[in-house]
Design an enzyme around this catalytic site. Structure first.
Site, mmCIF file in Angstrom:
data_model
loop_
_atom_site.group_PDB
_atom_site.id
_atom_site.type_symbol
_atom_site.label_atom_id
_atom_site.label_comp_id
_atom_site.label_asym_id
_atom_site.label_seq_id
_atom_site.Cartn_x
_atom_site.Cartn_y
_atom_site.Cartn_z
ATOM 1 N N LYS A 5 0.867 -1.283 -0.108
ATOM 2 C CA LYS A 5 0.047 -0.113 0.199
ATOM 3 C C LYS A 5 1.001 1.111 -0.090
ATOM 4 C CE LYS A 5 -4.133 -1.787 2.412
ATOM 5 N NZ LYS A 5 -4.974 -1.813 3.424
ATOM 6 N N ALA A 21 -0.831 0.748 6.166
ATOM 7 C CA ALA A 21 -1.047 -0.099 7.263
ATOM 8 C C ALA A 21 -2.103 -1.082 6.618
ATOM 9 C CB ALA A 21 -1.687 0.554 8.278
ATOM 10 N N ASP A 22 -1.939 -2.290 7.327
ATOM 11 C CA ASP A 22 -3.061 -3.193 6.871
ATOM 12 C C ASP A 22 -3.123 -4.315 8.289
ATOM 13 O OD1 ASP A 22 -5.028 -4.787 5.688
ATOM 14 O OD2 ASP A 22 -4.137 -4.682 3.731
ATOM 15 N N SER A 23 -4.234 -4.943 8.530
ATOM 16 C CA SER A 23 -4.371 -5.977 9.573
ATOM 17 C C SER A 23 -4.987 -7.036 9.126
ATOM 18 C CB SER A 23 -5.086 -5.239 10.803
ATOM 19 O OG SER A 23 -4.773 -4.054 11.187
ATOM 20 N N GLY A 58 0.534 -4.539 10.358
ATOM 21 C CA GLY A 58 1.582 -4.240 9.616
ATOM 22 C C GLY A 58 1.588 -2.634 9.503
#
Length: 156
Positions: A5, A21-23, A58
């Site tokens: 991203k 960010a990612d989860s 992350g």
């Protein structure tokens, strides 16, 4: 995912600090991202009912002016109450679960599913603010400084 991203956004900017960010949720080796549909959301929630899962976020920060990139990961343990099928169906019917990794939004009605957390709350929201502050300091940026002052000092 956070790096992908951040890199995608960074490609369009020559002089910017970019944050990606990612989860995901992780339970017994299975990774739970956003559900495909209501049935998938119900299935995820049923599997997590009465159990502890780990929410992993992350984070990647890129300074496009100098090409510097740093990534970090944050983990928080979340224990769900024992949920009835009716509670799961009622929660999924709110529509809240369809837009969130792990099929719940802890900042909304999804908080009613949670018995306890161990770790940083903001990780469950999708970005560890503690890690973000730490990474931004490495780029000379403070989240506690007025934005006008931050712009002037960031690359001084």
């Amino acid at each position: 995912l956070s790096q992908g991203k951040a890199l995608a956004v960074a490609a369009g900017h020559d002089d910017a600090i970019v944050i990606g960010a990612d989860s995901v949720g992780v339970l017994e080796g299975s990774v739970f991202g956003k559900p495909k549909d209501e049935a998938d959301a119900r299935d995820m929630l049923k599997k997590m009912s009465g159990k502890t899962h780990t929410f992993v976020s992350g984070l990647t920060v890129i300074d496009t002016a100098v090409g510097k990139e740093i990534s970090a990961v944050s983990e928080t343990k979340v224990r769900f109450r024992q949920l009835s099928d009716e509670e799961i169906s009622n929660y999924v019917a709110t529509g809240e679960s369809l837009h969130c990794a792990g099929s719940y939004a802890i900042q909304g009605k999804g908080a009613l599913l949670v018995e306890s957390i161990e770790g940083e709350y903001s990780t469950i929201l999708g970005i560890s603010l503690n890690k973000l502050m730490t990474l931004l300091r490495e780029f000379g940026v403070s989240m506690l400084v007025d934005p006008q002052e931050r712009t002037t000092k960031a690359r001084a």
